[in-house]
Motif scaffolding. Structure first.
Motif, PDB file in Angstrom:
ATOM      1  N   ILE A   7       0.847  -1.202   0.000  1.00 30.31           N
ATOM      2  CA  ILE A   7       0.000   0.000   0.000  1.00 30.31           C
ATOM      3  C   ILE A   7       0.884   1.254   0.000  1.00 30.31           C
ATOM      4  CG2 ILE A   7      -1.688   1.328   1.358  1.00 30.31           C
ATOM      5  CD1 ILE A   7      -2.879  -1.426   2.241  1.00 30.31           C
ATOM      6  N   GLU A   8       1.943   1.222   0.821  1.00 30.87           N
ATOM      7  CA  GLU A   8       2.870   2.372   0.858  1.00 30.87           C
ATOM      8  C   GLU A   8       3.487   2.602  -0.517  1.00 30.87           C
ATOM      9  OE1 GLU A   8       5.688   1.320   3.857  1.00 30.87           O
ATOM     10  OE2 GLU A   8       4.306   1.813   5.488  1.00 30.87           O
ATOM     11  N   GLU A   9       3.882   1.517  -1.156  1.00 25.60           N
ATOM     12  CA  GLU A   9       4.526   1.606  -2.464  1.00 25.60           C
ATOM     13  C   GLU A   9       3.539   2.153  -3.511  1.00 25.60           C
ATOM     14  OE1 GLU A   9       7.580   1.366  -2.669  1.00 25.60           O
ATOM     15  OE2 GLU A   9       7.784   1.386  -4.838  1.00 25.60           O
ATOM     16  N   HIS A  10       2.308   1.715  -3.415  1.00 22.56           N
ATOM     17  CA  HIS A  10       1.273   2.206  -4.336  1.00 22.56           C
ATOM     18  C   HIS A  10       1.072   3.714  -4.136  1.00 22.56           C
ATOM     19  CE1 HIS A  10      -2.480   2.424  -6.591  1.00 22.56           C
ATOM     20  NE2 HIS A  10      -3.032   3.015  -5.535  1.00 22.56           N
ATOM     21  N   ARG A  11       1.065   4.132  -2.874  1.00 22.30           N
ATOM     22  CA  ARG A  11       0.844   5.564  -2.596  1.00 22.30           C
ATOM     23  C   ARG A  11       2.037   6.397  -3.042  1.00 22.30           C
ATOM     24  NH1 ARG A  11      -2.430   4.424   2.974  1.00 22.30           N
ATOM     25  NH2 ARG A  11      -4.491   4.581   2.026  1.00 22.30           N
ATOM     26  N   ARG A  12       3.223   5.820  -2.929  1.00 23.40           N
ATOM     27  CA  ARG A  12       4.438   6.543  -3.302  1.00 23.40           C
ATOM     28  C   ARG A  12       4.534   6.710  -4.822  1.00 23.40           C
ATOM     29  NH1 ARG A  12       9.626   5.742  -4.572  1.00 23.40           N
ATOM     30  NH2 ARG A  12       9.336   3.520  -4.911  1.00 23.40           N
ATOM     31  N   THR A  13       4.161   5.649  -5.554  1.00 27.08           N
ATOM     32  CA  THR A  13       4.406   5.654  -7.008  1.00 27.08           C
ATOM     33  C   THR A  13       3.139   5.883  -7.838  1.00 27.08           C
ATOM     34  OG1 THR A  13       4.043   3.266  -7.074  1.00 27.08           O
ATOM     35  CG2 THR A  13       6.320   4.008  -6.811  1.00 27.08           C
ATOM     36  N   GLY A  14       1.983   5.625  -7.261  1.00 27.62           N
ATOM     37  CA  GLY A  14       0.740   5.688  -8.038  1.00 27.62           C
ATOM     38  C   GLY A  14       0.603   4.494  -8.985  1.00 27.62           C
ATOM     39  N   ALA A  15       1.529   3.555  -8.891  1.00 27.22           N
ATOM     40  CA  ALA A  15       1.555   2.415  -9.809  1.00 27.22           C
ATOM     41  C   ALA A  15       0.742   1.242  -9.259  1.00 27.22           C
ATOM     42  CB  ALA A  15       3.011   1.966  -9.996  1.00 27.22           C
ATOM     43  N   ALA A  16       0.479   0.290 -10.144  1.00 24.74           N
ATOM     44  CA  ALA A  16      -0.074  -0.984  -9.674  1.00 24.74           C
ATOM     45  C   ALA A  16       1.057  -1.727  -8.965  1.00 24.74           C
ATOM     46  CB  ALA A  16      -0.571  -1.799 -10.857  1.00 24.74           C
ATOM     47  N   VAL A  17       0.752  -2.329  -7.826  1.00 24.75           N
ATOM     48  CA  VAL A  17       1.790  -3.031  -7.076  1.00 24.75           C
ATOM     49  C   VAL A  17       1.351  -4.485  -6.887  1.00 24.75           C
ATOM     50  CG1 VAL A  17       3.111  -3.112  -4.925  1.00 24.75           C
ATOM     51  CG2 VAL A  17       2.488  -0.900  -5.917  1.00 24.75           C
ATOM     52  N   ILE A  18       2.241  -5.397  -7.239  1.00 25.33           N
ATOM     53  CA  ILE A  18       1.916  -6.818  -7.089  1.00 25.33           C
ATOM     54  C   ILE A  18       2.914  -7.468  -6.134  1.00 25.33           C
ATOM     55  CG2 ILE A  18       0.839  -7.007  -9.369  1.00 25.33           C
ATOM     56  CD1 ILE A  18       3.365  -8.141 -10.494  1.00 25.33           C
ATOM     57  N   ALA A  19       2.469  -8.552  -5.490  1.00 25.98           N
ATOM     58  CA  ALA A  19       3.376  -9.308  -4.623  1.00 25.98           C
ATOM     59  C   ALA A  19       4.026 -10.403  -5.447  1.00 25.98           C
ATOM     60  CB  ALA A  19       2.605  -9.913  -3.460  1.00 25.98           C
TER      61      ALA A  19
END
Ligand code: G1P
Length: 295
Positions: free
Chosen positions: A147-159
């Protein structure tokens, strides 16, 4: 400004054919893993990451799932009268975790199609997709980082997780490059369930995604892919390939993940979780040693 809340979407409309006949009248998400249905672990993981609005995409036999997260006043009264506070706490826990909503998938046309059914509920907010076959150990961090990474980049983030070559054909697989942040990779391409020879890496998508609603527009025009199904992986590949968009990032998970997707892995998950439990482990561990010694 505080970030708008993230919702979670849990697809739970699969037919569970690998577990027949157990799943004849019950969704596979309700199969117990030790003493909780598999889906409760996923709801707890969402709640732990601060998500309190969850949409479950259901197929047939939905009642067991909605009943499980509902309160059961007669049962609660009985446990209260008996003074069985421990069981009462466990019963209340499952109905107090989050605000849980349901929508039907209708036809089972694949994971991408299931996620698209969340469009109206999700609205303008970012959301997490959490697949019930993958359980993440509550002691290991994943979703909050995503979630932090998504907020930082605005990108889709996958595990992503490294898996052996012999298992790669069971997953969506990423080609990726490192970033300046440890454990975070930039995803250049994704392919759904490639053969071992065609796999671009050993980094498999494990069932956690943090997405923005832009993915719905893509899913609406995503053609059926692998297995004739509308694949979430294909929609994400389009995001990864878009030079003008924020792209796709991967959080490489190195913690404990339990696969409950097939019978052998499901049994392993139960054993692994049970031996670690304070209430069950002390009785189970010596028994397992004995049992294994006599195999
Ligand atoms: C789905 C996805 C796949 C992903 C996997 C993780 O496949 O399509 O990309 O790697 O979940 O569990 P499924 O296991 O539902 O066939």
């Amino acid at each position: 400004m505080p970030h708008p809340p993230i919702k979670a979407v849990i697809p739970a409309a699969g037919l569970g054919t690998r577990f027949l006949p157990a799943t004849k009248a019950m969704p596979k998400e309700m199969l117990p893993v030790v003493d909780k249905p598999a889906i409760q672990y996923v709801v707890e993981e969402a709640a732990q990451a601060g998500i309190d609005d969850i949409l479950v995409i259901i197929g047939r036999n939905k009642n067991a799932i909605s009943n499980h997260f509902d309160s059961v006043p007669e049962l609660e009264e009985k446990l209260k009268d008996k003074g069985d506070t421990d069981r009462l706490r466990r019963v209340l826990e499952s109905s107090d975790l989050a605000d849980i909503h349901f929508v039907r998938q209708g036809e089972p046309k694949g994971l991408g199609h299931a996620v698209l059914r969340a469009k109206a509920h999700v609205g303008d907010s970012s959301f997490a997709v959490m697949l019930g076959d993958d359980l993440i150990d509550e002691r290991d961090e994943l979703l909050t980082t995503m979630i932090e990474e998504h907020r930082r980049t605005g990108a889709a983030v996958i595990a992503l997780m490294e898996v052996p070559q012999t298992h790669i054909h069971l997953y969506g697989v990423a080609s990726a490059e490192p970033t300046e942040h440890d454990g975070i990779v930039k995803v250049n391409g994704l392919v759904e369930k490639p053969s071992a020879e065609d796999a671009p890496s050993n980094l498999a998508i494990i069932g956690r995604y943090v997405l923005s609603p832009a993915v719905f527009d893509i899913l609406e025009r995503t053609e059926p892919g692998k297995g004739g199904e509308i694949q979430l992986t294909d929609a994400l590949q389009e995001l990864a390939a878009d030079p003008d968009g924020p792209g796709v990032y991967g959080v490489v998970f190195r913690g404990r993940r339990y696969d409950t997707g097939d019978r052998v892995d499901y049994i392993k998950a139960i054993v692994q979780l049970a031996v670690d439990r304070e209430d069950l482990g002390p009785d189970l561990r010596p028994w397992f040693k004995d049992f294994a010694a006599n195999l």
